[in-house]
Design a protein around this motif. Structure first.
Motif, PDB file in Angstrom:
ATOM      1  N   SER A 162     -32.666  16.293 -14.768  1.00  0.00           N
ATOM      2  CA  SER A 162     -31.567  16.531 -13.845  1.00  0.00           C
ATOM      3  C   SER A 162     -32.102  16.890 -12.465  1.00  0.00           C
ATOM      4  O   SER A 162     -32.986  17.737 -12.336  1.00  0.00           O
ATOM      5  CB  SER A 162     -30.694  17.683 -14.371  1.00  0.00           C
ATOM      6  N   SER A 163     -31.565  16.219 -11.448  1.00  0.00           N
ATOM      7  CA  SER A 163     -31.883  16.568 -10.062  1.00  0.00           C
ATOM      8  C   SER A 163     -30.639  17.153  -9.414  1.00  0.00           C
ATOM      9  O   SER A 163     -29.695  16.437  -9.110  1.00  0.00           O
ATOM     10  CB  SER A 163     -32.347  15.326  -9.285  1.00  0.00           C
ATOM     11  N   LYS A 164     -30.617  18.447  -9.252  1.00  0.00           N
ATOM     12  CA  LYS A 164     -29.552  19.158  -8.550  1.00  0.00           C
ATOM     13  C   LYS A 164     -28.193  18.994  -9.223  1.00  0.00           C
ATOM     14  O   LYS A 164     -27.177  18.698  -8.589  1.00  0.00           O
ATOM     15  CB  LYS A 164     -29.485  18.715  -7.083  1.00  0.00           C
ATOM     16  N   GLY A 165     -28.173  19.187 -10.520  1.00  0.00           N
ATOM     17  CA  GLY A 165     -26.904  19.259 -11.231  1.00  0.00           C
ATOM     18  C   GLY A 165     -26.181  20.541 -10.879  1.00  0.00           C
ATOM     19  O   GLY A 165     -26.754  21.461 -10.285  1.00  0.00           O
ATOM     20  N   THR A 166     -24.920  20.631 -11.243  1.00  0.00           N
ATOM     21  CA  THR A 166     -24.128  21.813 -10.889  1.00  0.00           C
ATOM     22  C   THR A 166     -23.983  22.797 -12.041  1.00  0.00           C
ATOM     23  O   THR A 166     -23.428  23.877 -11.853  1.00  0.00           O
ATOM     24  CB  THR A 166     -22.730  21.398 -10.406  1.00  0.00           C
ATOM     25  N   SER A 167     -24.471  22.422 -13.236  1.00  0.00           N
ATOM     26  CA  SER A 167     -24.324  23.350 -14.365  1.00  0.00           C
ATOM     27  C   SER A 167     -25.491  23.262 -15.344  1.00  0.00           C
ATOM     28  O   SER A 167     -25.336  23.606 -16.515  1.00  0.00           O
ATOM     29  CB  SER A 167     -23.009  23.065 -15.112  1.00  0.00           C
ATOM     30  N   GLY A 168     -26.651  22.792 -14.867  1.00  0.00           N
ATOM     31  CA  GLY A 168     -27.804  22.691 -15.760  1.00  0.00           C
ATOM     32  C   GLY A 168     -27.511  21.751 -16.910  1.00  0.00           C
ATOM     33  O   GLY A 168     -27.055  20.624 -16.693  1.00  0.00           O
ATOM     34  N   PRO A 169     -27.712  22.202 -18.154  1.00  0.00           N
ATOM     35  CA  PRO A 169     -27.423  21.345 -19.304  1.00  0.00           C
ATOM     36  C   PRO A 169     -25.948  21.316 -19.657  1.00  0.00           C
ATOM     37  O   PRO A 169     -25.538  20.587 -20.556  1.00  0.00           O
ATOM     38  CB  PRO A 169     -28.225  22.017 -20.427  1.00  0.00           C
ATOM     39  N   GLY A 170     -25.141  22.127 -18.953  1.00  0.00           N
ATOM     40  CA  GLY A 170     -23.737  22.288 -19.313  1.00  0.00           C
ATOM     41  C   GLY A 170     -23.569  23.518 -20.182  1.00  0.00           C
ATOM     42  O   GLY A 170     -24.522  24.026 -20.769  1.00  0.00           O
ATOM     43  N   PRO A 171     -22.351  24.017 -20.291  1.00  0.00           N
ATOM     44  CA  PRO A 171     -22.131  25.266 -21.018  1.00  0.00           C
ATOM     45  C   PRO A 171     -22.151  25.128 -22.538  1.00  0.00           C
ATOM     46  O   PRO A 171     -22.340  26.107 -23.245  1.00  0.00           O
ATOM     47  CB  PRO A 171     -20.743  25.707 -20.536  1.00  0.00           C
ATOM     48  N   GLN A 172     -21.951  23.900 -23.061  1.00  0.00           N
ATOM     49  CA  GLN A 172     -21.955  23.715 -24.510  1.00  0.00           C
ATOM     50  C   GLN A 172     -23.383  23.510 -24.988  1.00  0.00           C
ATOM     51  O   GLN A 172     -24.052  22.563 -24.576  1.00  0.00           O
ATOM     52  CB  GLN A 172     -21.091  22.514 -24.921  1.00  0.00           C
ATOM     53  N   LEU A 173     -23.839  24.394 -25.869  1.00  0.00           N
ATOM     54  CA  LEU A 173     -25.217  24.312 -26.333  1.00  0.00           C
ATOM     55  C   LEU A 173     -25.250  24.354 -27.854  1.00  0.00           C
ATOM     56  O   LEU A 173     -25.167  25.416 -28.461  1.00  0.00           O
ATOM     57  CB  LEU A 173     -26.057  25.461 -25.761  1.00  0.00           C
ATOM     58  N   SER A 174     -25.373  23.174 -28.465  1.00  0.00           N
ATOM     59  CA  SER A 174     -25.527  23.098 -29.905  1.00  0.00           C
ATOM     60  C   SER A 174     -27.004  23.176 -30.255  1.00  0.00           C
ATOM     61  O   SER A 174     -27.876  23.024 -29.398  1.00  0.00           O
ATOM     62  CB  SER A 174     -24.945  21.780 -30.426  1.00  0.00           C
ATOM     63  N   ARG A 175     -27.284  23.383 -31.523  1.00  0.00           N
ATOM     64  CA  ARG A 175     -28.676  23.473 -31.949  1.00  0.00           C
ATOM     65  C   ARG A 175     -29.406  22.157 -31.705  1.00  0.00           C
ATOM     66  O   ARG A 175     -30.572  22.140 -31.302  1.00  0.00           O
ATOM     67  CB  ARG A 175     -28.727  23.840 -33.430  1.00  0.00           C
ATOM     68  N   ALA A 176     -28.694  21.038 -31.948  1.00  0.00           N
ATOM     69  CA  ALA A 176     -29.315  19.721 -31.736  1.00  0.00           C
ATOM     70  C   ALA A 176     -29.588  19.483 -30.259  1.00  0.00           C
ATOM     71  O   ALA A 176     -30.633  18.951 -29.886  1.00  0.00           O
ATOM     72  CB  ALA A 176     -28.408  18.625 -32.296  1.00  0.00           C
ATOM     73  N   LYS A 177     -28.669  19.886 -29.416  1.00  0.00           N
ATOM     74  CA  LYS A 177     -28.851  19.694 -27.979  1.00  0.00           C
ATOM     75  C   LYS A 177     -30.004  20.537 -27.458  1.00  0.00           C
ATOM     76  O   LYS A 177     -30.750  20.108 -26.569  1.00  0.00           O
ATOM     77  CB  LYS A 177     -27.560  20.043 -27.247  1.00  0.00           C
ATOM     78  N   GLU A 178     -30.154  21.727 -27.998  1.00  0.00           N
ATOM     79  CA  GLU A 178     -31.230  22.612 -27.554  1.00  0.00           C
ATOM     80  C   GLU A 178     -32.609  22.073 -27.904  1.00  0.00           C
ATOM     81  O   GLU A 178     -33.608  22.520 -27.358  1.00  0.00           O
ATOM     82  CB  GLU A 178     -31.049  23.998 -28.179  1.00  0.00           C
ATOM     83  N   GLY A 179     -32.676  21.068 -28.792  1.00  0.00           N
ATOM     84  CA  GLY A 179     -33.958  20.485 -29.159  1.00  0.00           C
ATOM     85  C   GLY A 179     -34.385  19.344 -28.257  1.00  0.00           C
ATOM     86  O   GLY A 179     -35.497  18.824 -28.409  1.00  0.00           O
ATOM     87  N   ILE A 180     -33.529  18.947 -27.312  1.00  0.00           N
ATOM     88  CA  ILE A 180     -33.853  17.838 -26.413  1.00  0.00           C
ATOM     89  C   ILE A 180     -34.732  18.338 -25.268  1.00  0.00           C
ATOM     90  O   ILE A 180     -34.349  19.294 -24.573  1.00  0.00           O
ATOM     91  CB  ILE A 180     -32.566  17.228 -25.832  1.00  0.00           C
ATOM     92  N   PRO A 181     -35.882  17.739 -25.009  1.00  0.00           N
ATOM     93  CA  PRO A 181     -36.665  18.123 -23.828  1.00  0.00           C
ATOM     94  C   PRO A 181     -35.867  17.834 -22.555  1.00  0.00           C
ATOM     95  O   PRO A 181     -35.371  16.716 -22.370  1.00  0.00           O
ATOM     96  CB  PRO A 181     -37.909  17.241 -23.912  1.00  0.00           C
TER      97      PRO A 181
END
Length: 325
Positions: A162-181
């Motif tokens: 991400s280049s200059k996103g407004t919310s990073g990865p977004g507010p929803q953080l599942s276990r599977a999503k947290e495993g993505i580099p």
């Protein structure tokens, strides 16, 4: 050879070269997305020349209502695609409500991206792309779209930058999503609420030991700035990491299977689901932004909280160069 003949020869050579140069491109219009009030959905794709099957697709998404199709023609992104064996798709999401598609409440945009990859598999005669992994780069609204895709289809995402996103990865953080580099370039001169939102969401994942890298640049705002170099370097390293055999395994990662045609026909490549190798944030490199130092994790000095995870030395050097610039 007279001048006219020479000019005709040069023209013929140029046309031949142009045909070869354009042979890897495909461009098409997608369907409108009424659920998120988007009228114009379009894509342009580029495919590297390979004698082996492609390994996945890199999806590039510009800022709010931007036309990112030209990104497929960018030499830098093509180099990334060639390096990892990925097709490259530049997206256009325009002409409609400017915010709803970013939140993508029902996954309509995410499914449209999957449909675009399926369409490319047909257009390019690369059926292996149908179920192959995806990697993402997005800026601003495009970063939000990519983050939201990762909520709906995390098992398919090899990496995200991400280049200059407004919310990073977004507010929803599942276990599977947290495993993505993931890599986040945040400009500290951006809107304070966007910096704060990004920081909060990123730190939530980091506390759960997510393999995420972050670069807070003190002299940049909401523009892409000079973040592309480190974002592209990160994606190359992270994709290779996810497509490499798991630690302790000697078998190569198989993205595809080959099934022979009946009656002794030629073999055909068919898509099969891929289980991506898990990224381990306990291995790799670490960077200290305050001291502007990098080191392998095993020799990194300082608290874990003071450093950011980086997948390899090349990425660590690109990260440090970005911050110093």
């Amino acid at each position: 050879m007279n001048i006219q003949h020479r000019l005709l020869t040069i023209a013929a050579s140029f046309l031949s070269y142009s045909a070869v140069a354009d042979s890897g491109f495909h461009e098409w219009q997608g369907e409108a997305l009424p659920g998120v009030q988007l009228q114009t959905v379009a894509y342009k794709a580029w495919l590297p020349e390979r004698t082996t099957p492609l390994r996945g697709t890199l999806v590039l998404i510009p800022g709010r209502h931007g036309d990112g199709r030209g990104l497929a023609s960018d030499a830098g992104w093509q180099e990334v695609g060639s390096a990892v064996g990925f097709a490259v798709i530049g997206c256009q999401f325009t002409n409609g409500e400017p915010y709803l598609y970013q939140g993508d409440p029902q996954g309509e945009v995410a499914r449209a991206i999957n449909s675009a990859v399926s369409k490319l598999a047909v257009l390019s005669k690369h059926p292996e792309l149908e179920k192959a992994p995806l990697a993402f780069w997005g800026t601003s609204a495009g970063s939000n779209v990519a983050g939201r895709y990762s909520d709906f289809f995390p098992e398919r995402v090899a990496a995200f930058a991400s280049s200059k996103g407004t919310s990073g990865p977004g507010p929803q953080l599942s276990r599977a999503k947290e495993g993505i580099p993931m890599f986040f370039a945040v400009g500290l001169k951006d809107k304070p609420e966007w910096v704060a939102g990004s920081r909060t969401n990123i730190e939530t994942g980091l506390k759960k030991n997510a393999p995420w890298a972050v670069a807070y640049h003190k002299n940049e705002g909401h523009e892409v700035g000079k973040s592309l170099g480190v974002a592209q370097t990160f994606l190359k390293a992270a994709i290779e990491l996810r497509l490499s055999p798991a630690k302790g395994s000697t078998a190569p990662v198989s993205v595809f299977k080959t099934a022979p045609r009946p009656m002794g026909g030629s073999a055909s490549t068919t898509a099969t689901a891929l289980r991506l190798t898990k990224a381990d944030p306990r291995t790799g490199w670490s960077g200290n932004a305050e001291g502007q130092t990098i080191a392998p994790l095993e020799s990194f000095k300082g608290s874990k909280a003071s450093g950011t995870w980086l997948p390899d030395e090349t990425t660590a050097k690109a990260w440090l160069e970005y911050l110093r610039n």
